[in-house]
Write an enzyme that holds these catalytic residues in place. Structure first.
Site, PDB file in Angstrom:
ATOM      1  N   ASP A 138     -53.902  22.284  13.695  1.00 35.22           N
ATOM      2  CA  ASP A 138     -55.082  23.124  13.493  1.00 35.22           C
ATOM      3  C   ASP A 138     -55.362  23.916  14.761  1.00 35.22           C
ATOM      4  O   ASP A 138     -55.740  23.355  15.794  1.00 35.22           O
ATOM      5  CB  ASP A 138     -56.293  22.242  13.152  1.00 35.22           C
ATOM      6  CG  ASP A 138     -57.533  23.073  12.844  1.00 35.22           C
ATOM      7  OD1 ASP A 138     -57.772  23.346  11.653  1.00 35.22           O
ATOM      8  OD2 ASP A 138     -58.259  23.443  13.785  1.00 35.22           O
TER       9      ASP A 138
ATOM     10  N   TYR B 187     -58.799  30.152  20.240  1.00 31.62           N
ATOM     11  CA  TYR B 187     -58.343  29.112  21.177  1.00 31.62           C
ATOM     12  C   TYR B 187     -57.350  29.678  22.190  1.00 31.62           C
ATOM     13  O   TYR B 187     -57.086  29.053  23.218  1.00 31.62           O
ATOM     14  CB  TYR B 187     -57.690  27.924  20.456  1.00 31.62           C
ATOM     15  CG  TYR B 187     -58.560  27.188  19.456  1.00 31.62           C
ATOM     16  CD1 TYR B 187     -59.929  27.413  19.370  1.00 31.62           C
ATOM     17  CD2 TYR B 187     -58.010  26.252  18.579  1.00 31.62           C
ATOM     18  CE1 TYR B 187     -60.717  26.747  18.434  1.00 31.62           C
ATOM     19  CE2 TYR B 187     -58.790  25.574  17.648  1.00 31.62           C
ATOM     20  CZ  TYR B 187     -60.139  25.840  17.575  1.00 31.62           C
ATOM     21  OH  TYR B 187     -60.909  25.176  16.646  1.00 31.62           O
TER      22      TYR B 187
ATOM     23  N   LYS C   6     -57.412  30.515  12.344  1.00 32.84           N
ATOM     24  CA  LYS C   6     -58.751  30.959  11.936  1.00 32.84           C
ATOM     25  C   LYS C   6     -59.041  32.375  12.436  1.00 32.84           C
ATOM     26  O   LYS C   6     -58.607  32.756  13.527  1.00 32.84           O
ATOM     27  CB  LYS C   6     -59.827  29.998  12.482  1.00 32.84           C
ATOM     28  CG  LYS C   6     -59.508  28.527  12.260  1.00 32.84           C
ATOM     29  CD  LYS C   6     -60.621  27.590  12.688  1.00 32.84           C
ATOM     30  CE  LYS C   6     -60.145  26.145  12.673  1.00 32.84           C
ATOM     31  NZ  LYS C   6     -59.524  25.716  13.938  1.00 32.84           N
TER      32      LYS C   6
ATOM     33  N   HIS D 113     -63.771  31.503  10.636  1.00 32.67           N
ATOM     34  CA  HIS D 113     -64.126  30.468  11.615  1.00 32.67           C
ATOM     35  C   HIS D 113     -65.616  30.091  11.575  1.00 32.67           C
ATOM     36  O   HIS D 113     -65.964  28.908  11.661  1.00 32.67           O
ATOM     37  CB  HIS D 113     -63.720  30.951  13.011  1.00 32.67           C
ATOM     38  CG  HIS D 113     -63.452  29.855  13.980  1.00 32.67           C
ATOM     39  ND1 HIS D 113     -62.488  29.941  14.954  1.00 32.67           N
ATOM     40  CD2 HIS D 113     -64.022  28.640  14.157  1.00 32.67           C
ATOM     41  CE1 HIS D 113     -62.476  28.830  15.673  1.00 32.67           C
ATOM     42  NE2 HIS D 113     -63.410  28.029  15.208  1.00 32.67           N
TER      43      HIS D 113
HETATM   44  P1  NAD Z   1     -62.602  15.395  18.775  1.00 36.48           P
HETATM   45  O1  NAD Z   1     -63.728  14.719  18.099  1.00 36.48           O
HETATM   46  O2  NAD Z   1     -61.248  15.344  18.199  1.00 36.48           O
HETATM   47  O3  NAD Z   1     -62.627  14.846  20.250  1.00 36.48           O
HETATM   48  C1  NAD Z   1     -61.630  15.130  21.178  1.00 36.48           C
HETATM   49  C2  NAD Z   1     -61.937  14.318  22.424  1.00 36.48           C
HETATM   50  O4  NAD Z   1     -62.059  12.937  22.072  1.00 36.48           O
HETATM   51  C3  NAD Z   1     -60.786  14.361  23.417  1.00 36.48           C
HETATM   52  O5  NAD Z   1     -60.899  15.448  24.293  1.00 36.48           O
HETATM   53  C4  NAD Z   1     -60.931  13.030  24.118  1.00 36.48           C
HETATM   54  O6  NAD Z   1     -61.903  13.168  25.123  1.00 36.48           O
HETATM   55  C5  NAD Z   1     -61.450  12.134  23.052  1.00 36.48           C
HETATM   56  N1  NAD Z   1     -60.398  11.300  22.437  1.00 36.48           N
HETATM   57  C6  NAD Z   1     -59.385  11.706  21.606  1.00 36.48           C
HETATM   58  N2  NAD Z   1     -58.666  10.651  21.209  1.00 36.48           N
HETATM   59  C7  NAD Z   1     -59.210   9.561  21.797  1.00 36.48           C
HETATM   60  C8  NAD Z   1     -58.904   8.184  21.753  1.00 36.48           C
HETATM   61  N3  NAD Z   1     -57.885   7.713  21.017  1.00 36.48           N
HETATM   62  N4  NAD Z   1     -59.684   7.335  22.467  1.00 36.48           N
HETATM   63  C9  NAD Z   1     -60.723   7.795  23.184  1.00 36.48           C
HETATM   64  N5  NAD Z   1     -61.076   9.093  23.246  1.00 36.48           N
HETATM   65  C10 NAD Z   1     -60.320   9.976  22.562  1.00 36.48           C
HETATM   66  O7  NAD Z   1     -63.079  16.913  19.017  1.00 36.48           O
HETATM   67  P2  NAD Z   1     -62.459  18.338  18.821  1.00 36.48           P
HETATM   68  O8  NAD Z   1     -61.204  18.534  19.566  1.00 36.48           O
HETATM   69  O9  NAD Z   1     -63.556  19.295  19.099  1.00 36.48           O
HETATM   70  O10 NAD Z   1     -62.161  18.386  17.248  1.00 36.48           O
HETATM   71  C11 NAD Z   1     -60.853  18.245  16.689  1.00 36.48           C
HETATM   72  C12 NAD Z   1     -60.310  19.565  16.247  1.00 36.48           C
HETATM   73  O11 NAD Z   1     -61.208  20.198  15.342  1.00 36.48           O
HETATM   74  C13 NAD Z   1     -60.165  20.608  17.362  1.00 36.48           C
HETATM   75  O12 NAD Z   1     -59.100  20.354  18.227  1.00 36.48           O
HETATM   76  C14 NAD Z   1     -60.039  21.860  16.549  1.00 36.48           C
HETATM   77  O13 NAD Z   1     -58.738  21.967  15.995  1.00 36.48           O
HETATM   78  C15 NAD Z   1     -61.072  21.602  15.462  1.00 36.48           C
HETATM   79  N6  NAD Z   1     -62.404  22.198  15.786  1.00 36.48           N
HETATM   80  C16 NAD Z   1     -62.878  23.185  14.973  1.00 36.48           C
HETATM   81  C17 NAD Z   1     -64.094  23.757  15.223  1.00 36.48           C
HETATM   82  C18 NAD Z   1     -64.601  24.827  14.310  1.00 36.48           C
HETATM   83  O14 NAD Z   1     -65.611  25.484  14.616  1.00 36.48           O
HETATM   84  N7  NAD Z   1     -63.961  25.047  13.190  1.00 36.48           N
HETATM   85  C19 NAD Z   1     -64.883  23.358  16.316  1.00 36.48           C
HETATM   86  C20 NAD Z   1     -64.380  22.340  17.137  1.00 36.48           C
HETATM   87  C21 NAD Z   1     -63.157  21.758  16.851  1.00 36.48           C
END
Ligand code: NAD
Length: 275
Positions: free
Chosen positions: A45, A50, A75, A108
């Protein structure tokens, strides 16, 4: 290890677990996505905003994995919603990704101040009809936005990708989406590391009971909720950890106790604020 797929309302199947690359530095993206593909992820994704579509594309090309085994989402950014801009934006994303077609293309944010999200959705339909994506969907759309775009086109999005984790479940959106057959993709599934989900008693207790980490328990909760998730991590160990969810199951009581963690705990922007 096999990752389950779910069927979208257009018949396309999507792996329920993928890898997200928000805030993955463009300079590191090829290496980190390569780590994810080697670990077994096949659903990536990304988004134009990004800035790392090229790195994703390089990792895909270098992997040698057949295209039909991959599921790639990107997106449309908010400043490309007007006029024919979406048609140009998808071509730019495809060029950066080195692909002829993505699997899922999303609007998005509704970006309501711009007033162009209905136009953007009309263009998404044209982009799908032109074969540049297999599925189309939206992100951060509230029921009012979903109503507007469906009324204008008669086309229901396949997914709505929204902030969703145990502390912020957006039941108003998910209930409405379920009625319409729109699947929910949960972004920030781990609360982006900003919300102290891992210390919550039901999460810690289930982790101890199953010999899993709190992150795995939260991700397993999503899987059992039926959400599509793509947690992000830069660390190879966590990338593997976040994939290792399919050898245990939360009991109904454990699942319910985690669901009860709803706190209105939004960790990121509200759709009305992002324009
Ligand atoms: P997430 O909830 O996946 O959190 C990521 C963070 O969680 C990492 O940076 C790390 O600090 C922690 N983490 C990850 N794995 C872990 C583990 N096993 N143990 C402990 N901590 C851990 O947040 P995200 O990256 O914002 O969301 C996932 C994906 O969603 C993004 O990468 C993106 O592709 C998408 N996204 C979309 C939007 C949107 O507006 N559509 C916004 C934000 C994110």
């Amino acid at each position: 290890m096999s990752i389950p797929t779910v069927e979208l309302n257009d018949g396309v199947r999507i792996p329920q677990l993928g890898f997200g690359v928000f805030k993955v530095d463009p300079a590191d993206t090829e290496r980190i996505v390569t780590d994810a593909l080697e670990a077994g992820y096949r659903h990536i994704d990304t988004a134009a905003i990004y800035g790392n579509e090229e790195g994703v594309g390089r990792a895909l090309a270098a992997s040698g994995i057949p295209r039909d085994e991959l599921f790639i989402t990107t997106k449309l950014w908010n400043d490309r919603q007007a006029g024919d801009e979406p048609l140009a934006a998808i071509d730019e994303s495809l060029a950066k990704l080195g692909l002829e077609q993505v699997d899922l293309y999303l609007v998005h944010w509704p970006a309501p101040k711009g007033g162009n999200y209905v136009n953007a959705w009309e263009k998404m339909v044209a982009i799908r009809d032109a074969g540049k994506t297999r599925s189309i969907g939206v992100s951060n759309h509230l029921p009012e936005h979903l109503r507007d775009i469906i009324a204008a086109t008669g086309v229901t999005p396949s997914v709505d990708q929204i902030e969703l984790h145990p502390a912020y479940q957006q039941r108003d959106v998910t209930d409405f989406a379920a009625e319409l057959g729109i699947r929910i993709e949960a972004w920030g599934p781990l609360g982006q590391g900003k919300y102290p989900l891992f210390d919550e008693t039901p999460v810690a207790a289930a982790a101890a009971a199953h010999g899993k980490t709190p992150a795995q328990v939260v991700l397993r909760w999503h899987i059992q909720e039926g959400n599509i998730v793509f947690p992000k991590s830069n660390s190879p160990a966590r990338i593997r950890e976040n994939l290792d969810l399919f050898d245990f199951e939360l009991t109904a009581d454990e699942q319910a106790a985690i669901t009860a963690l709803e706190r209105g705990g939004r960790v990121s922007a509200h759709p009305s604020e992002v324009n």
